[in-house]
Design an enzyme around this catalytic site. Structure first.
Site, short mmCIF file in Angstrom:
data_model
loop_
_atom_site.label_atom_id
_atom_site.label_comp_id
_atom_site.label_asym_id
_atom_site.label_seq_id
_atom_site.Cartn_x
_atom_site.Cartn_y
_atom_site.Cartn_z
N ASP A 17 4.63 8.90 -2.46
CA ASP A 17 3.87 8.03 -3.36
C ASP A 17 2.41 8.06 -2.91
O ASP A 17 2.12 7.90 -1.72
CB ASP A 17 4.44 6.60 -3.33
CG ASP A 17 3.95 5.76 -4.50
OD1 ASP A 17 2.72 5.66 -4.69
OD2 ASP A 17 4.79 5.21 -5.24
N ILE A 18 1.50 8.29 -3.84
CA ILE A 18 0.08 8.40 -3.46
C ILE A 18 -0.61 7.03 -3.34
O ILE A 18 -1.79 6.97 -3.00
CB ILE A 18 -0.73 9.32 -4.41
CG1 ILE A 18 -0.57 8.90 -5.87
CG2 ILE A 18 -0.32 10.78 -4.21
CD1 ILE A 18 -1.56 9.59 -6.81
N GLN A 72 7.43 -1.77 -13.87
CA GLN A 72 7.55 -0.31 -13.96
C GLN A 72 6.26 0.24 -14.59
O GLN A 72 5.89 -0.15 -15.69
CB GLN A 72 8.76 0.11 -14.82
CG GLN A 72 8.95 1.63 -14.87
CD GLN A 72 10.16 2.07 -15.68
OE1 GLN A 72 10.72 1.29 -16.45
NE2 GLN A 72 10.56 3.31 -15.51
N HIS A 83 12.89 6.45 -11.46
CA HIS A 83 12.63 6.84 -10.07
C HIS A 83 13.08 5.75 -9.11
O HIS A 83 13.12 4.57 -9.46
CB HIS A 83 11.15 7.15 -9.84
CG HIS A 83 10.22 6.07 -10.29
ND1 HIS A 83 9.87 5.89 -11.62
CD2 HIS A 83 9.55 5.11 -9.60
CE1 HIS A 83 9.04 4.87 -11.72
NE2 HIS A 83 8.84 4.36 -10.51
N HIS A 89 12.16 4.09 -5.42
CA HIS A 89 11.18 3.99 -4.33
C HIS A 89 11.93 3.87 -3.02
O HIS A 89 12.82 3.01 -2.89
CB HIS A 89 10.35 2.71 -4.46
CG HIS A 89 9.40 2.67 -5.61
ND1 HIS A 89 8.07 2.94 -5.49
CD2 HIS A 89 9.60 2.36 -6.91
CE1 HIS A 89 7.47 2.79 -6.66
NE2 HIS A 89 8.39 2.44 -7.54
P1 AMP Z 1 6.65 2.03 -10.71
O1 AMP Z 1 5.54 1.03 -10.80
O2 AMP Z 1 7.92 1.51 -10.14
O3 AMP Z 1 6.85 2.73 -12.05
O4 AMP Z 1 6.16 3.12 -9.67
C1 AMP Z 1 5.38 4.23 -9.99
C2 AMP Z 1 4.83 4.76 -8.70
O5 AMP Z 1 4.35 6.07 -8.95
C3 AMP Z 1 3.68 3.95 -8.11
O6 AMP Z 1 4.04 3.46 -6.83
C4 AMP Z 1 2.54 4.96 -8.05
O7 AMP Z 1 1.78 4.83 -6.88
C5 AMP Z 1 3.26 6.29 -8.08
N1 AMP Z 1 2.51 7.40 -8.62
C6 AMP Z 1 1.84 7.44 -9.80
N2 AMP Z 1 1.30 8.65 -9.97
C7 AMP Z 1 1.66 9.40 -8.91
C8 AMP Z 1 1.41 10.75 -8.51
N3 AMP Z 1 0.67 11.59 -9.25
N4 AMP Z 1 1.94 11.18 -7.34
C9 AMP Z 1 2.67 10.35 -6.58
N5 AMP Z 1 2.93 9.07 -6.89
C10 AMP Z 1 2.44 8.59 -8.04
#
Ligand code: AMP
Ligand code: ZN
Length: 136
Positions: A29-30, A92, A98, A100
């Site tokens: 996660d970035i 979300q 996905h 975490h």
């Molecule tokens: P959610 O809020 O549960 O949908 O989580 C989405 C996650 O995706 C968040 O923690 C973001 O930081 C992560 N995220 C979004 N874009 C990217 C990306 N390009 N690479 C890695 N993580 C990402």
């Protein structure tokens, strides 16, 4: 499809990939909540747990177990939260299913330890019956 995780799966945009098999990919996660925070993502697109692809979700869970073992070894952790969000009120932000994996450490202040407050047993029973009869 304009989905950021589909683009990561296809390699159209880069990621820090830690694991991949036929059905699942895992990448960092970035915006990490803790060191090692990563995402386990089915390669096939579906939005969330509601009516999601149960085979793909099963594969993602199997992959999460493997990745968690790697996290434990690599980072020396003994605690981790598995978090999965469905819909806007569950925060979300990416509508591609996905998991975490969030490593936890003593005193990290991440605050997922909500207090136990006993519920109304009659209300719990009623809700239980309603849900049970809706499961097909
Ligand atoms: P959610 O809020 O549960 O949908 O989580 C989405 C996650 O995706 C968040 O923690 C973001 O930081 C992560 N995220 C979004 N874009 C990217 C990306 N390009 N690479 C890695 N993580 C990402
Ligand atoms: Zn997608």
């Amino acid at each position: 499809m304009d989905c950021i995780f589909c683009k990561i799966v296809s390699g159209e945009i880069p990621s820090f990939k830690v694991y991949e098999d036929d059905a699942t990919i895992a990448f960092m996660d970035i915006n990490p909540l803790s060191e090692g925070h990563l995402l386990v993502v089915p390669k096939r697109h579906f939005a969330d747990l509601f009516g999601g692809d149960t085979d793909a979700m099963g594969s993602a869970m199997t992959a999460a177990g493997k990745v968690a073992a790697g996290l434990k070894t690599a980072l020396g952790i003994d605690s981790l939260n598995l978090v999965q969000a469905n819909g806007p009120w569950a925060a979300q932000s990416v509508p591609h299913f996905h998991l975490h994996l969030i490593p936890r450490k003593e005193g990290d202040g991440l605050g997922m330890d909500w207090p136990l407050v006993q519920g109304d047993m009659e209300a719990i029973k009623k809700t239980c019956e309603s849900i049970a009869s809706a499961i097909t």
